[in-house]
Motif scaffolding. Structure first.
Motif, short mmCIF file in Angstrom:
data_model
loop_
_atom_site.label_atom_id
_atom_site.label_comp_id
_atom_site.label_asym_id
_atom_site.label_seq_id
_atom_site.Cartn_x
_atom_site.Cartn_y
_atom_site.Cartn_z
N ALA A 275 83.89 51.54 24.89
CA ALA A 275 84.00 52.17 23.57
C ALA A 275 82.99 53.30 23.43
CB ALA A 275 83.81 51.13 22.48
N GLU A 276 81.79 53.09 23.95
CA GLU A 276 80.77 54.13 23.90
C GLU A 276 81.18 55.34 24.72
OE1 GLU A 276 76.00 54.77 24.88
OE2 GLU A 276 76.92 52.77 25.04
N ARG A 277 81.72 55.09 25.91
CA ARG A 277 82.15 56.21 26.75
C ARG A 277 83.34 56.93 26.12
NH1 ARG A 277 79.14 56.50 31.07
NH2 ARG A 277 80.22 58.46 31.52
N ALA A 278 84.28 56.19 25.56
CA ALA A 278 85.44 56.81 24.93
C ALA A 278 85.03 57.63 23.72
CB ALA A 278 86.46 55.75 24.53
N GLY A 279 84.00 57.18 23.00
CA GLY A 279 83.54 57.91 21.83
C GLY A 279 82.95 59.25 22.15
N ASP A 280 82.50 59.42 23.38
CA ASP A 280 81.88 60.69 23.79
C ASP A 280 82.90 61.67 24.36
OD1 ASP A 280 79.40 59.74 23.06
OD2 ASP A 280 78.92 58.98 25.06
N LEU A 281 84.16 61.24 24.49
CA LEU A 281 85.16 62.10 25.11
C LEU A 281 85.71 63.11 24.12
CD1 LEU A 281 87.19 59.41 27.09
CD2 LEU A 281 85.38 60.88 27.97
N TRP B 179 102.67 54.02 25.51
CA TRP B 179 101.36 54.41 24.96
C TRP B 179 101.31 54.04 23.48
CZ3 TRP B 179 97.15 57.35 27.08
CH2 TRP B 179 96.21 57.79 26.13
N ASP B 180 102.38 54.38 22.75
CA ASP B 180 102.42 54.11 21.31
C ASP B 180 102.38 52.62 21.02
OD1 ASP B 180 102.49 56.82 20.84
OD2 ASP B 180 104.67 56.89 20.52
N LEU B 181 103.01 51.81 21.89
CA LEU B 181 102.96 50.36 21.71
C LEU B 181 101.53 49.85 21.76
CD1 LEU B 181 105.98 49.05 23.84
CD2 LEU B 181 105.75 48.98 21.35
N VAL B 182 100.76 50.31 22.76
CA VAL B 182 99.38 49.87 22.88
C VAL B 182 98.52 50.40 21.74
CG1 VAL B 182 97.33 49.88 24.37
CG2 VAL B 182 99.60 49.68 25.39
N ARG B 183 98.79 51.62 21.35
CA ARG B 183 98.01 52.21 20.26
C ARG B 183 98.26 51.45 18.95
NH1 ARG B 183 94.80 56.35 19.33
NH2 ARG B 183 94.89 57.45 17.31
N ALA B 184 99.51 51.03 18.74
CA ALA B 184 99.83 50.28 17.52
C ALA B 184 99.32 48.85 17.59
CB ALA B 184 101.34 50.28 17.30
N ARG C 271 92.11 49.74 26.42
CA ARG C 271 92.10 49.57 24.97
C ARG C 271 91.22 50.64 24.30
NH1 ARG C 271 92.66 44.47 22.74
NH2 ARG C 271 91.77 43.59 24.64
N ALA C 272 90.02 50.85 24.86
CA ALA C 272 89.09 51.81 24.27
C ALA C 272 89.64 53.23 24.31
CB ALA C 272 87.75 51.74 25.00
N LEU C 273 90.27 53.60 25.42
CA LEU C 273 90.75 54.97 25.56
C LEU C 273 91.98 55.23 24.69
CD1 LEU C 273 90.17 57.62 27.02
CD2 LEU C 273 91.80 56.93 28.75
N VAL C 274 92.94 54.31 24.74
CA VAL C 274 94.19 54.54 24.01
C VAL C 274 93.97 54.50 22.50
CG1 VAL C 274 96.52 53.64 23.57
CG2 VAL C 274 95.62 53.72 25.90
N THR C 275 93.07 53.64 22.04
CA THR C 275 92.81 53.59 20.60
C THR C 275 91.90 54.73 20.16
OG1 THR C 275 90.96 52.05 20.96
CG2 THR C 275 93.13 51.10 20.45
N GLY C 276 91.12 55.27 21.08
CA GLY C 276 90.20 56.35 20.72
C GLY C 276 90.78 57.74 20.87
N VAL C 277 91.87 57.86 21.63
CA VAL C 277 92.48 59.17 21.90
C VAL C 277 93.96 59.07 21.54
CG1 VAL C 277 93.02 60.87 23.67
CG2 VAL C 277 90.85 59.64 23.77
N SER C 278 94.41 59.85 20.57
CA SER C 278 95.79 59.72 20.11
C SER C 278 96.79 60.19 21.15
CB SER C 278 95.99 60.50 18.80
OG SER C 278 95.78 61.89 19.02
N ARG C 279 96.40 61.15 21.95
CA ARG C 279 97.28 61.60 23.02
C ARG C 279 96.42 62.10 24.18
NH1 ARG C 279 97.26 66.00 19.50
NH2 ARG C 279 96.77 68.01 20.49
N LYS D 204 93.05 66.10 29.31
CA LYS D 204 92.59 66.71 28.06
C LYS D 204 92.93 65.76 26.92
CE LYS D 204 93.55 71.03 27.47
NZ LYS D 204 94.31 72.28 27.18
N ALA D 205 91.93 65.45 26.11
CA ALA D 205 92.12 64.55 24.98
C ALA D 205 92.55 65.34 23.76
CB ALA D 205 90.83 63.80 24.68
N GLY D 206 93.41 64.73 22.97
CA GLY D 206 93.83 65.33 21.72
C GLY D 206 93.71 64.31 20.61
N GLY D 207 93.56 64.79 19.39
CA GLY D 207 93.51 63.90 18.23
C GLY D 207 92.30 63.02 18.23
#
Length: 429
Positions: free
Chosen positions: A155-161, A291-296, A393-401, A426-429
């Motif tokens: 989660a910490e690493r994903a937050g810095d992306l 991707w959307d299934l995991v994000r939801a 989990r950390a990446l998909v919930t932290g990055v919308s696309r 490239k991260a978006g959202g």
């Protein structure tokens, strides 16, 4: 071990190079003859699944060479990986002086290099002992108790992306190394050196079957020996894996087992988990609906990991040596013969899996994949699963696309692990 599986430490550069080049040449020549296993071990831009369909059906076990048997059958693979007569090394050959492989050798090239028999040459009984001794730290229940700590690392690493980053070098591998270092209690001051050394061990799973270059072989051995020396020093000072050390009865064997457990976790665990994280994220990226299934529902991250282990596994080939004459998958296999399971083929066996070529995280197939059933990876399976699930989990919930920012680059001569070098995104959202 087979007669021509040599320890690189015992040979000069010229002899070692001759061994590596000759095995590589045999793979190349057999590949030109259309031998599927040789084409796979050449690891030269071929889609393995294009070979598997012709290998399906009966007999489930087929000869690739006079004393080499190969299967893409899930039932046959399941039986082979659990058969205690099929070992990582042949006891008779283990007592012989190892020889470099030459074209006039009496046997085919099977296992190429021995990195460390006390770690990678362990058989079923050894692993049973290892699991029992180290279960309080490396077993499924123990690792699951650390899930929150692992989640925090990623989660910490994903937050810095943000913007462009490399999925492997900027997220997966550094997160895995941090989490595993925390698991065994690796002192903070040793971690940069460990991270440097582990990069040299990338070919560790491939070197059993596919000869690395001379330079890569020397780096592999030097890096592995450096990690081993570091762990030995820390274990001697009781600075490492304290929960395990408290259970050690002081025998020489138990001390060796603790070291083997730490090496498997820190070396094999790092590479398998890092590649699995990247391939899970990429598989989800290619299927936006998944991707959307995991994000939801982030609890589906574990299901995404299991489907990736089936669909695009980080370990693709398992090899065993028959320790005695035996009947395997209905055919007679002689002592000393090699038996190979093409895991990514067995994981897409249409007789077992519905619509096997589709990545779908909501599968309800009754059978499980075979990816982590080989002996070295079986030991690290619990921690690999937790690392990959929490990272996903950390990446998909932290990055919308997620968009690709360049080509995925994989190491050459990596038919077993398909090891990834770079994955620009490239991260978006």
């Amino acid at each position: 071990m087979t007669r021509n599986q040599i320890d690189p430490r015992l040979f000069s550069d010229s002899d070692l190079a001759r061994h590596l080049l000759t095995v590589r040449g045999v793979h190349w020549m057999n590949g030109d003859r259309g031998v599927p296993l040789a084409l796979l071990l050449r690891a030269q831009g071929i889609d393995p699944h294009s070979l598997y369909e012709a290998m399906r059906g009966q007999p489930a076990l087929r000869q690739s060479d006079i004393d080499v048997w190969v299967t893409v059958s899930h039932p046959a693979g399941t039986a082979i990986l659990s058969d205690r007569r099929l070992t990582r090394r042949h006891a008779r050959d283990a007592r012989r002086r190892k020889r470099i492989f030459t074209l006039d050798a009496a046997t085919t090239p099977k296992h190429v290099l021995a990195v460390d028999d006390t770690t990678f040459g362990l058989d079923h009984d050894d692993h049973d002992r290892l699991h029992q001794l180290t279960d309080p730290v490396f077993g499924p229940a123990a690792v699951n108790l650390r899930r929150g700590q692992v989640a925090g690392v990623f989660a910490e690493r994903a937050g810095d992306l943000g913007g462009e980053f490399d999925l492997m070098t900027g997220f997966a591998r550094p997160g895995v190394i941090t989490a595993l270092a925390d698991l065994i209690g690796l002192p903070v001051e040793t971690r940069p050196r460990f991270a440097e050394l582990v990069m040299g061990t990338v070919p560790v799973l491939d070197a059993l079957l596919c000869p690395p270059t001379l330079a890569a072989t020397r780096r592999l051995i030097a890096s592995f020996d450096g990690i081993k020396a570091m762990l030995v020093e820390l274990l001697d000072g009781r600075q490492l894996a304290d929960e395990v050390l408290r259970r050690v009865n002081g025998t020489e064997q138990s001390t060796v087992d603790v070291l083997s457990a730490c090496l498997l976790t820190m070396v094999v665990g790092t590479h398998v988990a890092s590649n699995l994280i990247c391939d899970t994220v990429l598989a989800l990226h290619r299927r936006p609906d998944q991707w959307d299934l995991v994000r939801a529902d982030p609890s589906l991250a574990g299901a995404a990991v299991e489907e990736t282990l089936r669909y695009d596994p980080p370990v693709r080939i398992a090899s065993r040596i028959a320790g005695e004459d035996a009947e395997v998958a209905g055919l007679r296999v002689n002592a000393g013969d090699q038996v190979v399971v093409l895991l990514d083929g067995a994981n897409r066996d249409p007789e077992v899996f519905a619509d096997p070529g589709t990545f779908r995280i909501t599968r309800t197939d009754p059978a499980a994949h075979l990816t982590l059933d080989d002996l070295p990876t079986r030991f690290v399976a619990p921690v690999v699963r937790v690392l990959a699930a929490e990272a996903t989990r950390a990446l998909v919930t932290g990055v919308s696309r997620l968009d690709m920012a360049g080509d995925v680059v994989r190491y050459m001569r990596s038919p077993v692990a398909g090891s990834m070098a770079r994955c620009p995104v490239k991260a978006g959202g």
